[in-house]
Design a protein around this motif. Structure first.
Motif, PDB file in Angstrom:
ATOM      1  N   GLN A  93     -23.986  63.666  67.226  1.00 55.74           N
ATOM      2  CA  GLN A  93     -23.397  62.424  66.025  1.00 55.74           C
ATOM      3  C   GLN A  93     -24.483  62.520  64.969  1.00 55.74           C
ATOM      4  O   GLN A  93     -24.259  62.692  63.816  1.00 55.74           O
ATOM      5  CB  GLN A  93     -22.883  61.364  66.638  1.00 55.74           C
ATOM      6  CG  GLN A  93     -21.827  61.293  67.681  1.00 55.74           C
ATOM      7  CD  GLN A  93     -21.759  59.956  68.214  1.00 55.74           C
ATOM      8  OE1 GLN A  93     -21.341  59.062  67.537  1.00 55.74           O
ATOM      9  NE2 GLN A  93     -21.676  59.851  69.455  1.00 55.74           N
ATOM     10  N   GLN A  94     -25.635  62.450  65.384  1.00 56.12           N
ATOM     11  CA  GLN A  94     -26.818  62.537  64.517  1.00 56.12           C
ATOM     12  C   GLN A  94     -26.722  63.648  63.577  1.00 56.12           C
ATOM     13  O   GLN A  94     -26.880  63.564  62.368  1.00 56.12           O
ATOM     14  CB  GLN A  94     -28.077  62.359  65.295  1.00 56.12           C
ATOM     15  CG  GLN A  94     -28.472  61.116  65.561  1.00 56.12           C
ATOM     16  CD  GLN A  94     -29.803  61.108  66.207  1.00 56.12           C
ATOM     17  OE1 GLN A  94     -30.208  61.924  67.123  1.00 56.12           O
ATOM     18  NE2 GLN A  94     -30.491  60.047  65.978  1.00 56.12           N
ATOM     19  N   GLN A 116     -24.368  65.764  62.801  1.00 56.42           N
ATOM     20  CA  GLN A 116     -23.069  65.593  61.926  1.00 56.42           C
ATOM     21  C   GLN A 116     -23.558  64.775  60.794  1.00 56.42           C
ATOM     22  O   GLN A 116     -22.916  64.903  59.733  1.00 56.42           O
ATOM     23  CB  GLN A 116     -21.776  65.339  62.789  1.00 56.42           C
ATOM     24  CG  GLN A 116     -20.619  65.425  62.225  1.00 56.42           C
ATOM     25  CD  GLN A 116     -20.237  66.939  61.758  1.00 56.42           C
ATOM     26  OE1 GLN A 116     -20.317  67.705  62.555  1.00 56.42           O
ATOM     27  NE2 GLN A 116     -19.960  67.123  60.376  1.00 56.42           N
ATOM     28  N   TYR A 117     -24.046  63.644  60.936  1.00 61.24           N
ATOM     29  CA  TYR A 117     -24.286  62.620  59.858  1.00 61.24           C
ATOM     30  C   TYR A 117     -25.135  63.317  58.867  1.00 61.24           C
ATOM     31  O   TYR A 117     -24.827  62.953  57.653  1.00 61.24           O
ATOM     32  CB  TYR A 117     -24.903  61.315  60.432  1.00 61.24           C
ATOM     33  CG  TYR A 117     -25.155  60.270  59.524  1.00 61.24           C
ATOM     34  CD1 TYR A 117     -24.201  59.070  59.665  1.00 61.24           C
ATOM     35  CD2 TYR A 117     -26.247  60.056  58.834  1.00 61.24           C
ATOM     36  CE1 TYR A 117     -24.288  58.278  58.889  1.00 61.24           C
ATOM     37  CE2 TYR A 117     -26.282  59.239  57.893  1.00 61.24           C
ATOM     38  CZ  TYR A 117     -25.582  58.299  57.974  1.00 61.24           C
ATOM     39  OH  TYR A 117     -25.716  57.386  57.089  1.00 61.24           O
ATOM     40  N   TYR A 118     -26.285  63.913  59.414  1.00 59.78           N
ATOM     41  CA  TYR A 118     -27.187  64.843  58.450  1.00 59.78           C
ATOM     42  C   TYR A 118     -26.273  65.546  57.682  1.00 59.78           C
ATOM     43  O   TYR A 118     -26.667  65.701  56.398  1.00 59.78           O
ATOM     44  CB  TYR A 118     -27.940  65.535  59.334  1.00 59.78           C
ATOM     45  CG  TYR A 118     -29.268  64.539  59.962  1.00 59.78           C
ATOM     46  CD1 TYR A 118     -29.795  63.581  59.292  1.00 59.78           C
ATOM     47  CD2 TYR A 118     -29.622  64.927  61.201  1.00 59.78           C
ATOM     48  CE1 TYR A 118     -30.628  62.689  59.822  1.00 59.78           C
ATOM     49  CE2 TYR A 118     -30.507  64.201  62.144  1.00 59.78           C
ATOM     50  CZ  TYR A 118     -31.127  63.045  61.047  1.00 59.78           C
ATOM     51  OH  TYR A 118     -32.129  62.216  61.900  1.00 59.78           O
ATOM     52  N   ASP A 177     -22.995  65.786  56.879  1.00 60.99           N
ATOM     53  CA  ASP A 177     -22.048  64.997  56.336  1.00 60.99           C
ATOM     54  C   ASP A 177     -22.739  64.251  54.769  1.00 60.99           C
ATOM     55  O   ASP A 177     -21.843  64.296  53.927  1.00 60.99           O
ATOM     56  CB  ASP A 177     -21.354  64.033  56.894  1.00 60.99           C
ATOM     57  CG  ASP A 177     -20.372  64.673  57.843  1.00 60.99           C
ATOM     58  OD1 ASP A 177     -20.042  65.927  57.851  1.00 60.99           O
ATOM     59  OD2 ASP A 177     -20.049  63.869  59.159  1.00 60.99           O
ATOM     60  N   HIS A 178     -23.894  63.856  55.080  1.00 61.45           N
ATOM     61  CA  HIS A 178     -24.701  63.229  53.932  1.00 61.45           C
ATOM     62  C   HIS A 178     -25.809  64.053  52.992  1.00 61.45           C
ATOM     63  O   HIS A 178     -26.340  63.555  52.349  1.00 61.45           O
ATOM     64  CB  HIS A 178     -25.333  61.802  54.587  1.00 61.45           C
ATOM     65  CG  HIS A 178     -24.265  60.868  55.007  1.00 61.45           C
ATOM     66  ND1 HIS A 178     -23.595  61.071  56.244  1.00 61.45           N
ATOM     67  CD2 HIS A 178     -23.869  59.733  54.144  1.00 61.45           C
ATOM     68  CE1 HIS A 178     -22.768  59.961  56.279  1.00 61.45           C
ATOM     69  NE2 HIS A 178     -22.860  59.356  55.246  1.00 61.45           N
ATOM     70  N   PHE A 200     -23.392  53.452  63.111  1.00 59.81           N
ATOM     71  CA  PHE A 200     -24.137  53.542  61.947  1.00 59.81           C
ATOM     72  C   PHE A 200     -24.234  52.682  60.900  1.00 59.81           C
ATOM     73  O   PHE A 200     -24.541  52.467  59.588  1.00 59.81           O
ATOM     74  CB  PHE A 200     -23.176  54.726  61.038  1.00 59.81           C
ATOM     75  CG  PHE A 200     -23.028  56.031  62.060  1.00 59.81           C
ATOM     76  CD1 PHE A 200     -24.260  56.977  61.890  1.00 59.81           C
ATOM     77  CD2 PHE A 200     -22.139  56.311  62.679  1.00 59.81           C
ATOM     78  CE1 PHE A 200     -24.130  58.078  62.652  1.00 59.81           C
ATOM     79  CE2 PHE A 200     -21.765  57.719  63.826  1.00 59.81           C
ATOM     80  CZ  PHE A 200     -22.865  58.350  63.662  1.00 59.81           C
TER      81      PHE A 200
END
Length: 326
Positions: free
Chosen positions: A85-86, A88-90, A92-93, A205
């Motif tokens: 999840q981390q 994927q967050y990197y 996506d942003h 988040f």
């Protein structure tokens, strides 16, 4: 008090342990820098590009494939899900989690060295401060001086705090200078995200925010310094209780190693969260790493370590001011 601290610092420097520690840190930083450089080159050759997005996407695919394995334990699965999840967050942003440069290396090194390596260096200093006086027989001469015992012990503890600060500074400076020769010194203002919180294999988040890397490094070093002070104080207490430096080092070494093992095995042992060695990885909370025991938070771990620190301080001064010297 200032003269007492100066005298203790002179004795500490005369033993040349800070020099030995600096040499050890320089060698290890050099080895890690070389390993990181080789890994970066190998990854770029494997992917055929130096685009960090491709590396993150590859990491996501690898984690997804590993999560499909039925042989994985629940603890491993939860940690992999959080890491996935981390990443994927990197992606996506559009945030590079491994911005090249010495600051990124320092961040990586200090976070890995904080729970075990730096406490071990501090332990070498702290375990010897009082017990060595018994070993060489200078404790009698020291206590016959017209100075109260608590002032003598306080000067030794203040010396320990100075030594801990020097050790943390040495680690930071050497890792920055040496790694910068290979990776360059850019990236001090690179964006870093923090505020992740993990629970039941899921990331929250809601408190995530973006800060500069230098701000993140200050938080990292502050938490590592605090952990080093707690471990140093516990080692200091053992140095007061046990007159053998080797025995004191052995006890603290066993505690630190057992803590490293327990941290990956105590998820179902709720009471383990009150052990100091299970709470040493404070920097993990900044990166959203799953805590060893469900429900642990940064403030909880700090509170537990503060309690252990307070107990160690009280015992040290009570015993030293009342014990017989022979």
């Amino acid at each position: 008090m200032i003269k007492l601290v100066q005298n203790e610092m002179v004795k500490l420097v005369a033993r040349k342990r800070l020099i030995v520690i600096s040499i050890i840190v320089a060698i290890l930083v050099g080895l890690f820098t070389y390993a990181q450089y080789k890994q970066t080159i190998e990854q770029q050759e494997k992917l055929g590009t130096d685009d960090w997005r491709v590396a993150v996407q590859t990491r996501i695919i690898d984690l997804t494939n590993r999560l499909s394995s039925s042989r994985m334990s629940d603890d491993q699965r939860e940690r992999f899900q959080i890491t996935l999840q981390q990443q994927q967050y990197y992606l996506d942003h559009d945030i590079n989690p491994s911005e090249p440069g010495a600051p990124t290396f320092v961040k990586m090194f200090i976070e890995n060295a904080g729970p075990m390596f730096i406490p071990l260096l501090v332990m070498v200093i702290a375990s010897d401060l009082v017990s060595s006086e018994h070993s060489i027989g200078s404790i009698k001469l020291l206590l016959t001086r017209p100075v109260k015992r608590w002032r003598i012990l306080l000067s030794k503890y203040l010396t320990l705090l100075l030594a801990i600060s020097l050790i943390v500074a040495i680690v930071g400076i050497l890792s920055f200078v040496i790694s910068g020769l290979v990776f360059g010194y850019k990236g001090i203002n690179a964006p870093v995200i923090t505020g992740f919180s993990a629970a039941n294999g899921e990331l929250d988040f809601s408190n995530v925010k973006m800060i500069s890397q230098w701000e993140f490094l200050l938080m990292d070093f502050g938490l590592v310094w605090f952990v080093a002070v707690v471990v140093g104080t516990l080692s200091f207490m053992i140095s007061v209780l046990i007159r053998s430096t080797a025995a004191g080092m052995g006890i603290m070494l066993a505690a630190l190693i057992s803590g490293s093992i327990l941290s990956s095995m105590v998820s179902s042992w709720d009471s383990a969260k009150y052990l100091f060695m299970v709470n040493l990885n404070l920097t993990g909370y900044l990166n959203g790493v799953a805590p060893p025991v469900e429900g642990m938070t940064l403030l909880f771990s700090i509170a537990v370590l503060l309690l252990w620190w307070l107990i160690a301080i009280i015992i040290s001064f009570l015993v030293f001011t009342r014990q017989d010297v022979y």
